[in-house]
Design a protein around this motif. Structure first.
Motif, PDB file in Angstrom:
ATOM      1  N   THR A   1       0.946  -1.283   0.122  1.00  0.00           N
ATOM      2  CA  THR A   1      -0.051  -0.099   0.119  1.00  0.00           C
ATOM      3  C   THR A   1       0.852   1.161  -0.013  1.00  0.00           C
ATOM      4  N   THR A   2       0.792   2.113  -1.067  1.00  0.00           N
ATOM      5  CA  THR A   2       1.627   3.310  -0.916  1.00  0.00           C
ATOM      6  C   THR A   2       0.825   4.502  -0.433  1.00  0.00           C
ATOM      7  N   PRO A   3       1.613   5.463  -0.047  1.00  0.00           N
ATOM      8  CA  PRO A   3       0.725   6.700   0.309  1.00  0.00           C
ATOM      9  C   PRO A   3      -0.225   7.200  -0.456  1.00  0.00           C
ATOM     10  N   THR A   4      -0.048   7.288  -1.770  1.00  0.00           N
ATOM     11  CA  THR A   4      -1.135   7.800  -2.883  1.00  0.00           C
ATOM     12  C   THR A   4      -2.324   6.867  -2.547  1.00  0.00           C
ATOM     13  N   GLY A   5      -2.368   5.626  -2.715  1.00  0.00           N
ATOM     14  CA  GLY A   5      -3.411   4.721  -2.714  1.00  0.00           C
ATOM     15  C   GLY A   5      -4.108   5.000  -1.508  1.00  0.00           C
ATOM     16  N   ALA A   6      -3.274   4.998  -0.048  1.00  0.00           N
ATOM     17  CA  ALA A   6      -3.896   5.077   1.282  1.00  0.00           C
ATOM     18  C   ALA A   6      -4.547   6.605   1.128  1.00  0.00           C
ATOM     19  N   ALA A   7      -4.206   7.355   0.617  1.00  0.00           N
ATOM     20  CA  ALA A   7      -4.667   8.917   0.723  1.00  0.00           C
ATOM     21  C   ALA A   7      -6.170   8.872  -0.070  1.00  0.00           C
ATOM     22  N   ILE A   8      -6.162   8.328  -1.033  1.00  0.00           N
ATOM     23  CA  ILE A   8      -7.399   8.148  -1.952  1.00  0.00           C
ATOM     24  C   ILE A   8      -8.640   7.521  -1.265  1.00  0.00           C
ATOM     25  N   ILE A   9      -8.162   6.303  -0.851  1.00  0.00           N
ATOM     26  CA  ILE A   9      -9.380   5.501  -0.075  1.00  0.00           C
ATOM     27  C   ILE A   9      -9.622   6.271   1.083  1.00  0.00           C
ATOM     28  N   THR A  10      -8.908   6.614   1.984  1.00  0.00           N
ATOM     29  CA  THR A  10      -9.085   6.952   3.228  1.00  0.00           C
ATOM     30  C   THR A  10      -9.729   8.463   3.294  1.00  0.00           C
ATOM     31  N   THR A  11      -9.599   9.195   2.372  1.00  0.00           N
ATOM     32  CA  THR A  11     -10.109  10.373   2.136  1.00  0.00           C
ATOM     33  C   THR A  11     -11.670  10.595   1.505  1.00  0.00           C
ATOM     34  N   LEU A  12     -11.596   9.629   0.393  1.00  0.00           N
ATOM     35  CA  LEU A  12     -13.133   9.628  -0.058  1.00  0.00           C
ATOM     36  C   LEU A  12     -13.844   8.442   0.234  1.00  0.00           C
ATOM     37  N   GLY A  13     -13.271   7.440   1.125  1.00  0.00           N
ATOM     38  CA  GLY A  13     -14.039   6.137   1.248  1.00  0.00           C
ATOM     39  C   GLY A  13     -14.243   5.849   2.754  1.00  0.00           C
ATOM     40  N   GLU A  14     -14.852   4.953   3.212  1.00  0.00           N
ATOM     41  CA  GLU A  14     -15.206   4.403   4.351  1.00  0.00           C
ATOM     42  C   GLU A  14     -14.715   3.071   4.498  1.00  0.00           C
ATOM     43  N   GLY A  15     -13.906   2.528   5.552  1.00  0.00           N
ATOM     44  CA  GLY A  15     -13.491   1.234   5.752  1.00  0.00           C
ATOM     45  C   GLY A  15     -14.496   0.501   6.141  1.00  0.00           C
ATOM     46  N   LEU A  16     -14.708  -0.984   5.975  1.00  0.00           N
ATOM     47  CA  LEU A  16     -15.545  -1.889   6.238  1.00  0.00           C
ATOM     48  C   LEU A  16     -14.925  -3.064   6.526  1.00  0.00           C
ATOM     49  N   LYS A  17     -15.568  -3.991   7.194  1.00  0.00           N
ATOM     50  CA  LYS A  17     -14.953  -5.396   7.669  1.00  0.00           C
ATOM     51  C   LYS A  17     -15.251  -6.297   6.319  1.00  0.00           C
ATOM     52  N   THR A  18     -16.613  -6.248   6.029  1.00  0.00           N
ATOM     53  CA  THR A  18     -17.055  -6.975   4.953  1.00  0.00           C
ATOM     54  C   THR A  18     -17.567  -6.095   3.715  1.00  0.00           C
ATOM     55  N   MET A  19     -17.951  -6.874   2.530  1.00  0.00           N
ATOM     56  CA  MET A  19     -18.398  -5.970   1.197  1.00  0.00           C
ATOM     57  C   MET A  19     -19.755  -5.456   1.748  1.00  0.00           C
ATOM     58  N   PRO A  20     -20.299  -4.284   1.472  1.00  0.00           N
ATOM     59  CA  PRO A  20     -21.773  -3.835   1.749  1.00  0.00           C
ATOM     60  C   PRO A  20     -22.632  -4.611   0.804  1.00  0.00           C
ATOM     61  N   GLU A  21     -23.743  -4.433   1.365  1.00  0.00           N
ATOM     62  CA  GLU A  21     -24.953  -5.214   0.633  1.00  0.00           C
ATOM     63  C   GLU A  21     -25.333  -4.204  -0.900  1.00  0.00           C
ATOM     64  N   MET A  22     -25.340  -5.418  -1.730  1.00  0.00           N
ATOM     65  CA  MET A  22     -25.383  -4.434  -3.097  1.00  0.00           C
ATOM     66  C   MET A  22     -25.912  -5.438  -4.143  1.00  0.00           C
ATOM     67  N   LYS A  23     -26.533  -4.819  -5.211  1.00  0.00           N
ATOM     68  CA  LYS A  23     -26.807  -5.578  -6.341  1.00  0.00           C
ATOM     69  C   LYS A  23     -25.361  -5.396  -7.556  1.00  0.00           C
ATOM     70  N   VAL A  24     -24.688  -6.277  -7.384  1.00  0.00           N
ATOM     71  CA  VAL A  24     -23.414  -6.181  -8.317  1.00  0.00           C
ATOM     72  C   VAL A  24     -23.685  -5.813  -9.663  1.00  0.00           C
ATOM     73  N   LEU A  25     -23.103  -4.796 -10.440  1.00  0.00           N
ATOM     74  CA  LEU A  25     -23.321  -4.194 -11.698  1.00  0.00           C
ATOM     75  C   LEU A  25     -22.144  -4.701 -12.480  1.00  0.00           C
ATOM     76  N   THR A  26     -20.784  -4.476 -11.912  1.00  0.00           N
ATOM     77  CA  THR A  26     -19.692  -4.826 -12.761  1.00  0.00           C
ATOM     78  C   THR A  26     -18.406  -5.027 -11.824  1.00  0.00           C
ATOM     79  N   ILE A  27     -17.349  -5.563 -12.032  1.00  0.00           N
ATOM     80  CA  ILE A  27     -16.204  -6.061 -11.200  1.00  0.00           C
ATOM     81  C   ILE A  27     -15.004  -5.665 -12.349  1.00  0.00           C
TER      82      ILE A  27
END
Length: 400
Positions: free
Chosen positions: A198-224
């Motif tokens: 994990t690089t500083p750039t990657g860590a900065a992007i996900i922790t600034t714009l995202g929220e950490g979860l233990k497991t995948m959120p409930e969703m209807k998967v559209l694409t991977i």
């Protein structure tokens, strides 16, 4: 609502995020066109399909030819500071949301770097070649979120790797100090891989714009999609997986902690101070309950509702600021309305309104207290009259 989940089973970096977006359907040509609005020169953006441990993914390259390594970049040379980068982003023709997210990520990265090096964020320097790479990765990620219509971003526990990494400051332990600082209060995952995952750039992007979860959120998967890192690890595929889908929860919910302690020997003014500190530490709510304790003594239960990432900070407040000898805590699931804030032009002036919705239906509308207080003081009228006027207008015109 469209959401996305980064499954960081092999870490996360800026180029892996861009690769995951492209693999999930982001048009690389459109990404190039949007990045051109930065008027940033001296790099080439390319991508190709690759395999990592037998699994196909997309590798995005930010190539900087040697002849440009010491050339001018948007009017700057050798080193770029955070104000330089902010100016490049703000002066671009990108969508305002993209600009806001890009600046927000760089501000967080500069803040952590400033703490590490004992300087101010204005004086944090990014080596020009590294800065160009980071600008493309960070702004490109903000572009990806916007163009793919992703409204909410989540990420899994993050593996950092181990060992040492060479950088401009010499040989540093993994995770690098900036990465470690950016991942404070996040869920980490231990893996026996001696590489920087994990690089500083990657860590900065996900922790600034995202929220950490233990497991995948409930969703209807559209694409991977799969974004590839530079190395091919035969043990664990060096890939970042993004899962994009529609949120299927009928109402929003999250897991939080309830932290409590009983107090019977503190004056009320100190309790008020403790409550302020709890909110500053990250509690989303706090309250006092009057109780009768042993030997007939009157007492107070201090209760705080806390997201997991702020749990340790809130516990520290209770131990440092109160007379408690112990606390109790338990995890609960909250069901909450979807919330947004809109500005309303009332007869008294502009005022922000907090709107709570369930499945698109508005359930509650509440004027922001600070705006109502400001209007009451400016117009020299009772606060209760401000609330009454605003609520009557909303009922009469059904504004929302």
């Amino acid at each position: 609502m469209k959401i996305a989940y980064f499954d960081c089973f092999s870490g996360v970096s800026g180029d892996m995020i861009l690769g995951a977006f492209v693999d999930a359907g982001l048009d690389i040509h459109l990404l190039r066109t949007e990045l051109e609005k930065l008027h940033l020169h001296g790099y080439e953006l390319a991508c190709e399909k690759v395999k990592r441990a037998g699994i196909a993914g997309t590798k995005v390259y930010v190539n900087i030819p040697e002849r440009h390594e010491h050339s001018h970049t948007a009017g700057h040379t050798h080193h770029l500071t955070f104000p330089d980068i902010r100016l490049i982003i703000e002066n671009s023709r990108l969508h305002q949301q993209i600009k806001d997210n890009g600046v927000k990520i760089f501000h967080r990265l500069a803040t952590v770097e400033a703490e590490i090096h004992g300087t101010s964020i204005e004086d944090v320097h990014f080596h020009e070649v590294g800065a160009v790479d980071s600008i493309v990765d960070i702004v490109g990620s903000a572009i990806g979120l916007h163009l793919l219509g992703i409204e909410k971003l989540y990420f899994s526990p993050v593996p950092t790797g181990s060992g040492y990494v060479k950088c401009e400051h010499g040989v540093l332990p993994v995770p690098a100090p900036a990465t470690a600082g950016l991942l404070k209060n996040q869920l980490l995952k231990s893996v026996a891989i001696e590489k920087e995952l994990t690089t500083p750039t990657g860590a900065a992007i996900i922790t600034t714009l995202g929220e950490g979860l233990k497991t995948m959120p409930e969703m209807k998967v559209l694409t991977i999609g799969y974004g590839a890192g530079s190395n091919d690890n035969p043990e664990v595929p060096n890939l970042l997986r993004i899962v994009i889908g529609e949120d299927t929860q009928r109402q929003e919910s999250d897991e939080v902690w309830v932290v409590e302690t009983n107090i019977d020997d503190m004056p009320g003014e100190i309790l008020g101070y403790v409550m302020d500190k709890l909110f500053s530490a990250g509690a989303v709510d706090a309250h006092f309950t009057t109780v009768q304790m042993k030997k007939g003594r009157p007492g107070i239960i201090i209760s705080a509702i806390v997201p997991e990432k702020h749990l340790l900070s809130v516990e520290a407040v209770l131990f440092n600021q109160t007379t408690t000898f112990g606390i109790r805590k338990y995890k609960v699931v909250r069901s909450i309305l979807s919330r947004e804030v809109k500005e309303y032009e009332s007869s008294l002036g502009k005022i922000r309104m907090k709107i709570g919705s369930l499945n698109g239906d508005i359930k509650n509308i509440s004027p922001e207290y600070e705006d109502c207080k400001r209007i009451a003081e400016e117009r020299h009228i009772p606060l209760k009259h401000v609330y009454s006027i605003i609520n009557k207008e909303l009922d009469a015109f059904n504004h929302f």
